[in-house]
Write an enzyme that holds these catalytic residues in place. Structure first.
Site, PDB file in Angstrom:
ATOM      1  N   GLY A  32       0.770  -1.245   0.000  1.00  0.00           N
ATOM      2  CA  GLY A  32       0.000   0.000   0.000  1.00  0.00           C
ATOM      3  C   GLY A  32       0.798   1.290   0.000  1.00  0.00           C
ATOM      4  O   GLY A  32       0.296   2.324   0.436  1.00  0.00           O
ATOM      5  N   SER A  33       2.020   1.267  -0.533  1.00  0.00           N
ATOM      6  CA  SER A  33       2.777   2.524  -0.536  1.00  0.00           C
ATOM      7  C   SER A  33       2.171   3.532  -1.523  1.00  0.00           C
ATOM      8  O   SER A  33       2.226   4.744  -1.278  1.00  0.00           O
ATOM      9  CB  SER A  33       4.261   2.281  -0.829  1.00  0.00           C
ATOM     10  N   ASN A  34       1.582   3.041  -2.611  1.00  0.00           N
ATOM     11  CA  ASN A  34       0.912   3.982  -3.526  1.00  0.00           C
ATOM     12  C   ASN A  34      -0.381   4.534  -2.913  1.00  0.00           C
ATOM     13  O   ASN A  34      -0.722   5.696  -3.127  1.00  0.00           O
ATOM     14  CB  ASN A  34       0.642   3.318  -4.879  1.00  0.00           C
ATOM     15  N   MET A 111      -3.683  -7.178  -7.168  1.00  0.00           N
ATOM     16  CA  MET A 111      -3.055  -8.256  -7.936  1.00  0.00           C
ATOM     17  C   MET A 111      -4.047  -9.125  -8.703  1.00  0.00           C
ATOM     18  O   MET A 111      -3.858 -10.336  -8.794  1.00  0.00           O
ATOM     19  CB  MET A 111      -2.209  -9.124  -6.992  1.00  0.00           C
ATOM     20  N   ILE A 113      -6.684  -9.333 -12.312  1.00  0.00           N
ATOM     21  CA  ILE A 113      -7.104  -8.710 -13.569  1.00  0.00           C
ATOM     22  C   ILE A 113      -8.558  -8.309 -13.406  1.00  0.00           C
ATOM     23  O   ILE A 113      -9.399  -9.122 -13.002  1.00  0.00           O
ATOM     24  CB  ILE A 113      -6.930  -9.688 -14.745  1.00  0.00           C
ATOM     25  N   HIS A 130       1.996   0.548 -13.233  1.00  0.00           N
ATOM     26  CA  HIS A 130       2.813  -0.640 -13.477  1.00  0.00           C
ATOM     27  C   HIS A 130       4.288  -0.216 -13.439  1.00  0.00           C
ATOM     28  O   HIS A 130       4.646   0.810 -14.027  1.00  0.00           O
ATOM     29  CB  HIS A 130       2.454  -1.243 -14.838  1.00  0.00           C
ATOM     30  N   ASP A 166      -2.333  -4.904 -18.329  1.00  0.00           N
ATOM     31  CA  ASP A 166      -1.437  -3.747 -18.478  1.00  0.00           C
ATOM     32  C   ASP A 166      -1.422  -3.201 -19.910  1.00  0.00           C
ATOM     33  O   ASP A 166      -0.378  -2.723 -20.378  1.00  0.00           O
ATOM     34  CB  ASP A 166      -0.001  -4.119 -18.048  1.00  0.00           C
TER      35      ASP A 166
HETATM   36  C1  GRF Z   1       3.889  -1.185  -7.292  1.00  0.00           C
HETATM   37  O1  GRF Z   1       5.192  -1.426  -7.716  1.00  0.00           O
HETATM   38  C2  GRF Z   1       2.974  -1.001  -8.469  1.00  0.00           C
HETATM   39  O2  GRF Z   1       3.610  -0.445  -9.576  1.00  0.00           O
HETATM   40  C3  GRF Z   1       2.555  -2.405  -8.800  1.00  0.00           C
HETATM   41  O3  GRF Z   1       2.447  -3.046  -7.559  1.00  0.00           O
HETATM   42  C4  GRF Z   1       3.294  -2.393  -6.608  1.00  0.00           C
HETATM   43  C5  GRF Z   1       2.399  -2.010  -5.465  1.00  0.00           C
HETATM   44  O4  GRF Z   1       3.117  -1.456  -4.400  1.00  0.00           O
HETATM   45  N1  GRF Z   1       1.336  -2.418  -9.552  1.00  0.00           N
HETATM   46  P1  GRF Z   1       2.351  -0.788  -3.184  1.00  0.00           P
HETATM   47  O5  GRF Z   1       1.404  -1.853  -2.632  1.00  0.00           O
HETATM   48  O6  GRF Z   1       1.612   0.402  -3.698  1.00  0.00           O
HETATM   49  O7  GRF Z   1       3.418  -0.431  -2.199  1.00  0.00           O
END
Ligand code: GRF
Length: 222
Positions: A32-34, A111, A113, A130, A166
């Protein structure tokens, strides 16, 4: 593209303030860093007129759910295994997304589709990030694919989601060099820094109505 719920507060005929607000739903499976980058950008005011109305995970132990709770966001685990098939799972997903009046779905390390029912319900309103320069190295194990191939430049891509893996129209990309001694971890770390910049930037552009999809091409207005 019309992308927000619009409510109008009527004061006088000459002074009508239009308030637009975008409800984001973030779909996650892990760290969940994004998601955190999105939360931070909303909290620090870089992304305006939006809130994360719900975080949905297909994994019970996703750390992203903890992050959501720390920020008092609704955090829901939906167990795909408790449904007879993908169609039923995704129907429930759509029901939940609809119940939160979702304007934009942000896939952040989700994770799975996304199937056609979700895509048609939220056409051009689903984003993904991605960690490669698409169309190179789509799918799983992106960093390994990148290193094994020996490319000298990689990066990340934010795109609209279509039914492929993707393959949707590309919105924004950022490059990073691939270094001689890179491991999957060091490369991933360098790319992640860029992810946390361009993903909120794209969400902001979407909210501001600056993205226009023409077939495969996304026009970004200034
Ligand atoms: C990231 O590298 C993103 O590009 C990919 O999955 C990873 C998710 O990382 N789709 P996080 O869970 O957001 O840390």
């Amino acid at each position: 593209m019309s992308n927000t719920n619009t409510s109008t507060t009527n004061t006088t005929a000459a002074n009508v303030a239009t308030i637009t607000h975008t409800n984001l739903a973030v779909l996650v499976s892990g760290r969940g860093s994004n998601l955190q980058a999105m939360i931070d950008n909303i909290e620090n005011g870089n992304i305006k007129n939006a809130n994360i109305s719900v975080v949905i995970s297909d994994m019970a132990d996703a750390y992203a759910l903890e992050r959501a709770k720390k920020h008092a966001l609704d955090a829901i685990f939906i167990d795909p295994k408790s449904f007879a098939n993908k169609t039923e799972y995704e129907q429930e997903l759509v029901n939940i997304l609809d119940s939160y009046n979702t304007d934009l779905i942000v896939l952040a390390g989700y994770m799975r589709i996304v199937g056609k029912d979700v895509i048609s319900a939220y056409k051009n309103r689903i984003l993904n990030i991605h960690p490669t320069l698409l169309p190179s190295f789509a799918g799983l194990h992106s960093h390994k694919q990148t290193l094994d191939y020996g490319v000298k430049v990689s990066g990340c891509t934010v795109h609209f989601v279509d039914e492929g893996m993707d393959t949707g129209p590309i919105i924004l990309q950022s490059c990073v060099p691939v270094l001689e001694n890179d491991t999957e971890d060091t490369l991933s770390e360098r790319i992640l820094e860029q992810e946390h910049k361009i993903y909120p930037q794209v969400v902001k552009l979407f909210i501001e109505g600056k993205l226009k999809v023409e077939g495969r091409i996304v026009r970004v207005s200034k």
